[in-house]
Design a protein around this motif. Structure first.
Motif, mmCIF file in Angstrom:
data_model
loop_
_atom_site.group_PDB
_atom_site.id
_atom_site.type_symbol
_atom_site.label_atom_id
_atom_site.label_comp_id
_atom_site.label_asym_id
_atom_site.label_seq_id
_atom_site.Cartn_x
_atom_site.Cartn_y
_atom_site.Cartn_z
ATOM 1 N N SER A 15 -13.648 -1.591 -4.932
ATOM 2 C CA SER A 15 -14.038 -1.720 -3.257
ATOM 3 C C SER A 15 -15.270 -0.729 -3.064
ATOM 4 C CB SER A 15 -12.959 -1.677 -2.305
ATOM 5 O OG SER A 15 -12.155 -0.395 -2.420
ATOM 6 N N PHE B 60 -9.363 -7.773 -1.284
ATOM 7 C CA PHE B 60 -10.004 -6.741 -0.366
ATOM 8 C C PHE B 60 -8.915 -6.675 0.989
ATOM 9 C CE2 PHE B 60 -12.768 -5.127 3.041
ATOM 10 C CZ PHE B 60 -13.253 -3.782 2.406
ATOM 11 N N ASP B 61 -8.514 -7.840 1.456
ATOM 12 C CA ASP B 61 -7.501 -7.654 2.518
ATOM 13 C C ASP B 61 -6.265 -7.001 2.176
ATOM 14 O OD1 ASP B 61 -9.423 -9.045 4.268
ATOM 15 O OD2 ASP B 61 -8.187 -11.039 3.824
ATOM 16 N N ARG C 95 -6.927 -3.259 1.969
ATOM 17 C CA ARG C 95 -7.102 -2.483 3.071
ATOM 18 C C ARG C 95 -6.028 -2.101 3.673
ATOM 19 N NH1 ARG C 95 -11.616 -5.571 6.392
ATOM 20 N NH2 ARG C 95 -9.969 -5.536 7.717
ATOM 21 N N THR C 96 -4.830 -3.089 3.613
ATOM 22 C CA THR C 96 -3.676 -3.008 4.406
ATOM 23 C C THR C 96 -2.803 -2.081 3.877
ATOM 24 O OG1 THR C 96 -3.459 -5.626 4.838
ATOM 25 C CG2 THR C 96 -1.355 -4.137 4.727
#
Length: 130
Positions: free
Chosen positions: A25, A82-83, A86-87
């Motif tokens: 990322s 990616f989601d 991030r979480t």
């Protein structure tokens, strides 16, 4: 590190999987040569390859042939990956802050960040020379 590993906030991904997603990322275009990924994570090359294959099977990353090197592989993070990253990152940062952040004041944290950036740059320079 033991405390951070123990408190790692997700049952969805392991700390090693998080490390791989973190490094991808941060790369330009969220894509990284597998060879370069091997240099940045804390596990051995065969383990990285198996871990990446598991992440591909889960739809969190994708592998592509490297157009500049027929033997190479490019690894990209998917939107789903990616989601998830991030979480988990938000929770992980809270854990880091609770273990490290309270031991240092703002100036010390800035100094630590600058030193880590210098170390990371030095390791990256060394890896490119290898």
């Amino acid at each position: 590190m033991r405390a951070l590993h123990r408190d790692f906030p997700s049952t969805l991904i392991s700390l090693n999987e998080y490390d791989v997603l973190f490094n991808i990322s941060r790369a330009p275009g969220r894509r990284l040569r597998l060879k370069d990924l091997n240099r940045t994570v804390l596990i051995s090359q065969p383990s990285v390859s198996r871990l990446v294959d598991r992440l591909v099977a889960r739809g969190l990353v994708a592998k592509h042939d490297d157009p500049d090197d027929g033997r190479g592989t490019i690894v990209t993070i998917t939107a789903e990956g990616f989601d998830l990253f991030r979480t988990v990152a938000v929770e992980h940062m809270q854990s880091i802050t609770s273990h490290v952040g309270q031991a240092l004041d703002e100036d010390e944290l800035r100094t630590l960040a600058a030193l880590c950036d210098r170390l990371r740059a030095g390791v990256a320079d060394e890896a490119h020379r290898a």
